[in-house]
Design a protein around this motif. Structure first.
Motif, PDB file in Angstrom:
ATOM      1  N   LEU A 103     -27.094 -24.114   5.910  1.00 45.15           N
ATOM      2  CA  LEU A 103     -26.353 -23.256   7.019  1.00 45.15           C
ATOM      3  C   LEU A 103     -27.183 -21.927   7.321  1.00 45.15           C
ATOM      4  O   LEU A 103     -26.653 -20.914   7.358  1.00 45.15           O
ATOM      5  CB  LEU A 103     -25.052 -22.776   6.353  1.00 45.15           C
ATOM      6  N   ILE A 150     -25.517 -21.656  11.900  1.00 43.55           N
ATOM      7  CA  ILE A 150     -23.989 -21.433  11.762  1.00 43.55           C
ATOM      8  C   ILE A 150     -23.334 -20.454  12.687  1.00 43.55           C
ATOM      9  O   ILE A 150     -22.219 -20.779  12.920  1.00 43.55           O
ATOM     10  CB  ILE A 150     -23.647 -20.846  10.144  1.00 43.55           C
ATOM     11  N   ASP A 151     -24.009 -19.479  13.158  1.00 37.35           N
ATOM     12  CA  ASP A 151     -23.398 -18.519  14.225  1.00 37.35           C
ATOM     13  C   ASP A 151     -22.895 -19.436  15.427  1.00 37.35           C
ATOM     14  O   ASP A 151     -21.854 -19.351  15.685  1.00 37.35           O
ATOM     15  CB  ASP A 151     -24.444 -17.500  14.424  1.00 37.35           C
ATOM     16  N   LEU A 170     -22.161 -22.442  15.511  1.00 40.67           N
ATOM     17  CA  LEU A 170     -21.339 -23.420  15.098  1.00 40.67           C
ATOM     18  C   LEU A 170     -19.877 -22.978  14.970  1.00 40.67           C
ATOM     19  O   LEU A 170     -18.818 -23.570  15.188  1.00 40.67           O
ATOM     20  CB  LEU A 170     -21.809 -24.180  13.584  1.00 40.67           C
ATOM     21  N   MET A 171     -19.762 -21.672  14.309  1.00 40.34           N
ATOM     22  CA  MET A 171     -18.503 -20.906  14.257  1.00 40.34           C
ATOM     23  C   MET A 171     -17.893 -20.658  15.435  1.00 40.34           C
ATOM     24  O   MET A 171     -16.728 -20.465  15.521  1.00 40.34           O
ATOM     25  CB  MET A 171     -18.929 -19.893  13.122  1.00 40.34           C
ATOM     26  N   LEU A 227     -18.705 -28.717   8.775  1.00 38.00           N
ATOM     27  CA  LEU A 227     -18.805 -27.700   7.643  1.00 38.00           C
ATOM     28  C   LEU A 227     -18.352 -28.401   6.256  1.00 38.00           C
ATOM     29  O   LEU A 227     -19.077 -28.250   5.349  1.00 38.00           O
ATOM     30  CB  LEU A 227     -17.882 -26.302   7.899  1.00 38.00           C
TER      31      LEU A 227
END
Length: 168
Positions: free
Chosen positions: A102, A107-108, A110-111, A129
């Motif tokens: 991640l 991740i940034d 994706l979130m 996730l």
């Protein structure tokens, strides 16, 4: 009468075109997922990064697709298609450590969809996730469970947190 038939045929061709488009989209998702799931984990992570760079995310200009002509619905369709592909690629992925699985550039963006009102996008993000975090295939044990009086009954495999994971 002629106008009604003309309108009906336009509606049929439009719904037929949407059906054909969904078939093609699902074929693309299946192909990417099958290809990605048959790669070793280090190559899978490269595919995951590639897909994530293509997902249009509001507030991020790093994605490489021009969605200015698509509108909100077209952008949403691309987001869902790419996130479904990503979900398939992450299925069975076993990261050596969470920090490697991640990284921030992954991740940034994706979130970001997880903060949107669209429940389908949020669910896809959560499933991705879960795939990335679940290194012991506990997902099947958790599927369909609502209330668990004693979590120990699930016999979920656990491991000590590595130093690398604690740092992140």
């Amino acid at each position: 009468s002629d106008r009604r038939n003309s309108a009906d045929s336009t509606h049929v061709s439009s719904s037929s075109r949407e059906s054909d488009e969904r078939i093609v989209q699902n074929a693309i998702i299946q192909t990417i997922g099958f290809f990605g799931s048959n790669l070793p984990d280090y190559q899978r992570s490269e595919i995951m990064m590639f897909i994530m760079r293509k997902v249009p995310v509001f507030g991020f200009s790093s994605h490489s697709l021009d969605t200015s002509q698509l509108g909100d619905l077209g952008t949403r369709r691309i987001q869902i298609m790419l996130l479904r592909s990503l979900l398939m690629v992450t299925s069975g992925y076993k990261a050596k450590n969470i920090a490697a699985a991640l990284p921030a550039p992954f991740i940034d963006p994706l979130m970001s969809p997880s903060l949107m009102e669209d429940s389908e996008l949020r669910q896809l993000v959560l499933e991705i996730l879960h795939n990335l975090i679940d290194r012991h295939d506990n997902r099947a044990k958790l599927r369909g469970i609502r209330i668990i009086p004693d979590v120990a009954d699930l016999k979920i495999k656990r491991e000590k947190i590595t130093k690398q994971d604690r740092k992140s």
